[in-house]
Design an enzyme around this catalytic site. Structure first.
Site, short mmCIF file in Angstrom:
data_model
loop_
_atom_site.label_atom_id
_atom_site.label_comp_id
_atom_site.label_asym_id
_atom_site.label_seq_id
_atom_site.Cartn_x
_atom_site.Cartn_y
_atom_site.Cartn_z
N LYS A 79 -30.71 -28.22 28.45
CA LYS A 79 -29.74 -27.30 29.05
C LYS A 79 -28.62 -28.06 29.75
O LYS A 79 -27.46 -27.68 29.67
CB LYS A 79 -30.43 -26.37 30.06
CG LYS A 79 -31.42 -25.42 29.43
CD LYS A 79 -32.09 -24.57 30.46
CE LYS A 79 -33.03 -25.31 31.37
NZ LYS A 79 -34.17 -25.96 30.74
N GLN A 136 -35.79 -24.55 33.95
CA GLN A 136 -37.03 -24.29 33.18
C GLN A 136 -36.75 -23.45 31.93
O GLN A 136 -35.66 -23.59 31.37
CB GLN A 136 -38.09 -23.61 34.07
CG GLN A 136 -38.68 -24.57 35.08
CD GLN A 136 -38.29 -24.26 36.50
OE1 GLN A 136 -37.74 -23.23 36.81
NE2 GLN A 136 -38.57 -25.18 37.39
N GLY A 160 -35.16 -30.68 36.41
CA GLY A 160 -34.20 -31.78 36.42
C GLY A 160 -33.28 -31.67 35.22
O GLY A 160 -33.74 -31.57 34.09
N HIS A 161 -31.98 -31.64 35.47
CA HIS A 161 -31.04 -31.68 34.36
C HIS A 161 -30.56 -33.13 34.24
O HIS A 161 -30.18 -33.74 35.23
CB HIS A 161 -29.81 -30.83 34.66
CG HIS A 161 -30.06 -29.36 34.53
ND1 HIS A 161 -30.88 -28.82 33.57
CD2 HIS A 161 -29.57 -28.31 35.22
CE1 HIS A 161 -30.88 -27.50 33.69
NE2 HIS A 161 -30.10 -27.17 34.69
N ASP A 206 -36.77 -28.09 29.52
CA ASP A 206 -36.41 -29.39 28.94
C ASP A 206 -35.75 -29.25 27.57
O ASP A 206 -35.85 -30.13 26.72
CB ASP A 206 -37.64 -30.31 28.79
CG ASP A 206 -38.45 -30.40 30.07
OD1 ASP A 206 -37.83 -30.59 31.13
OD2 ASP A 206 -39.69 -30.26 30.02
P1 GDP Z 1 -32.97 -29.71 30.64
O1 GDP Z 1 -33.85 -29.57 31.84
O2 GDP Z 1 -33.10 -28.53 29.74
O3 GDP Z 1 -31.56 -30.05 30.98
O4 GDP Z 1 -33.55 -30.90 29.79
P2 GDP Z 1 -33.76 -32.42 30.24
O5 GDP Z 1 -32.54 -32.93 30.88
O6 GDP Z 1 -35.04 -32.58 30.96
O7 GDP Z 1 -34.02 -33.08 28.84
C1 GDP Z 1 -33.05 -33.21 27.99
C2 GDP Z 1 -33.01 -34.66 27.56
O8 GDP Z 1 -32.65 -34.69 26.25
C3 GDP Z 1 -31.97 -35.46 28.31
O9 GDP Z 1 -32.40 -36.78 28.45
C4 GDP Z 1 -30.75 -35.37 27.40
O10 GDP Z 1 -29.88 -36.48 27.51
C5 GDP Z 1 -31.43 -35.35 26.06
N1 GDP Z 1 -30.72 -34.61 25.02
C6 GDP Z 1 -30.04 -33.43 25.12
N2 GDP Z 1 -29.60 -33.03 23.92
C7 GDP Z 1 -30.01 -33.97 23.03
C8 GDP Z 1 -29.90 -34.11 21.62
O11 GDP Z 1 -29.31 -33.29 20.91
N3 GDP Z 1 -30.49 -35.21 21.07
C9 GDP Z 1 -31.15 -36.14 21.79
N4 GDP Z 1 -31.70 -37.16 21.16
N5 GDP Z 1 -31.29 -36.04 23.11
C10 GDP Z 1 -30.74 -34.96 23.73
#
Ligand code: GDP
Length: 425
Positions: free
Chosen positions: A16, A223, A40-41, A13
């Protein structure tokens, strides 16, 4: 762009999805190398929010080829749902989405066993599985009883389904769970096989040929490092290797063809589910990070546990993955904090520890040693150049990078594509 591996540096999370989305412009092929639809991305593009569990987010970019590698365990029904969802947005995956014939399939009985298993575990033994059958599928893979995507093309596929349902039903009975109907499963997977046939390919060969032809490849993990089956906080981990090494075994691209590793790391720490989290904040500050950061699981909606940045974890992650560049995310979530703490080392039984312990007993006795920095108390998400950030914000970011090693390549200050500051990546 050189061939790149992108990994999560913490407990997943890290954001990515957004970083991959930003880097996708520079590559021709994006391949997922492990995990399943438990990850989930979330990508926000042109005001629309897409949650993708299996298909690389590169699919949102016209003309990019996306691969689901052999290291991924793939639920064919989830994949069909995702393909259909994309079609609903007028995105056509056919011809540029390919699934490895060697990828193992998550079948309905793996899901049923996963749920029944977790339900039987006592509260303290629960491993926090999302109940999507990922663990049992990796078990089947290692036990040499798994079904691979390529098996869908074989004449014996439906006999093997009947065999496996009968075996699973015997187990489910002992666990007091509902059995599955073999005829129904055959029907479901016949339909799935017909739908997915055009997407099945030997993707290792595709990658090797593309590489030879000078195309650039991005291998993306799901992950994060601390959930790695070997290097994470075992047993509170996932069933695969989200670390850089897993990118090669999970796609078939040779390690000698990798040019660089990008680690995605949040400016603070989160973790979903059970297991140790040394810098956890179980107070109003933690709740504030959760609310401002929207720290709720993309797949399950579960609230994530939040804490201060842990440089011990960052350093460890840098070492295991060989991170060249960091993509640091969610700096904006800290905008309102007057004081920021950074865990620089642990104290355990009176001793200072700089490296991440493998033993959870030792880890549970570790207390973070914090360093404090002043917050910047202003909004960073409107900033478009790194140099325009408040001095205190830059000092914080630079301190983190100094503590963990590697170089800063991207700094993200908001969820949208535009809120990404590029520094050499
Ligand atoms: P992933 O599995 O690593 O892709 O992470 P997730 O998608 O579960 O969580 C990332 C969340 O953080 C998503 O809702 C993105 O839109 C949000 N996000 C990503 N980068 C940033 C950031 O720099 N600032 C904020 N506030 N939200 C972000």
């Amino acid at each position: 762009m050189p061939n790149t591996i992108l990994v999560g540096a913490q407990w997943g999370d890290e954001g990515k999805g957004k970083v991959i989305d930003v880097l996708t412009n520079q590559v021709d092929i994006i391949a997922r190398f492990q995990g399943g639809s438990n990850a989930g991305h979330t990508v926000i593009a042109e005001g629309k929010k897409y949650v993708l569990h299996l298909i690389p987010s590169g699919i949102l970019h016209e003309g990019k080829v996306c691969i689901i590698g052999n290291g991924v365990v793939m639920n064919p029904l989830d994949l069909i749902e995702e393909i259909s969802m994309l079609r609903g947005y007028a995105i056509v995956p056919a011809g540029r989405l390919f699934v490895s014939c060697r990828s193992h399939m998550v079948m309905n009985w793996h899901r049923a066993i996963d749920k029944a298993d977790e339900a039987l575990r006592s509260a303290e033994k629960k491993i926090g599985t999302t109940g999507r059958g990922i663990g049992p599928t990796y078990c089947a893979k290692v036990s040499r009883t798994g079904l691979r995507v390529g098996d869908m093309l074989s004449a014996t596929f439906f006999d093997r389904i009947r065999e496996q349902v009968a075996e699973a039903n015997a187990r489910l009975k002992v666990m007091n769970a509902e059995p599955l109907d073999a005829d129904e499963q055959v029907r479901i997977y016949k339909e799935a096989a017909d739908f997915l046939r055009p997407y099945i390919a030997d993707t290792a060969v595709m990658l090797a040929e593309a590489d030879k032809a000078g195309k650039s490849i991005l291998l993306e993990g799901a992950q994060g490092t601390m959930l790695d089956i070997d290097f994470g906080t075992y047993p509170f981990v996932t069933s695969s290797n989200p670390t850089a090494g897993g990118a090669c075994t999970g796609t078939g691209l040779s390690p000698r063809r990798i040019d660089r590793v990008v680690g995605v790391i949040k400016a603070y720490t989160t973790r979903v589910g059970a297991g140790p989290l040394p810098t956890e904040l179980e107070d109003a500050i933690g709740e504030g990070l959760r609310q401002r950061g929207g720290e709720f699981g993309a797949t399950t909606g579960r609230p994530r546990r939040c804490g201060w940045f842990d440089a011990v974890v960052g350093r460890y992650s840098c070492m295991i993955n060989g991170v060249d560049f960091w993509a640091m995310t969610k700096l904006d979530v800290l905008d309102a904090e007057p004081v920021l703490k950074i865990c620089v080392a642990y104290e355990c039984d009176g001793k200072r520890i700089e490296t991440f312990p493998s033993d959870l007993d030792i880890l549970s006795r570790c207390k973070p040693i914090y360093e404090e920095m002043p917050g910047w108390l202003s909004e960073t998400s409107k900033v478009t150049h790194y140099e325009d950030l408040p001095v205190k914000a830059r000092a914080y970011v630079e301190r983190l990078v100094h503590l963990i090693g590697g170089r800063l390549g991207v700094l993200s200050v908001g969820p949208a594509r535009e809120t990404t500051l590029r520094l050499g990546l």
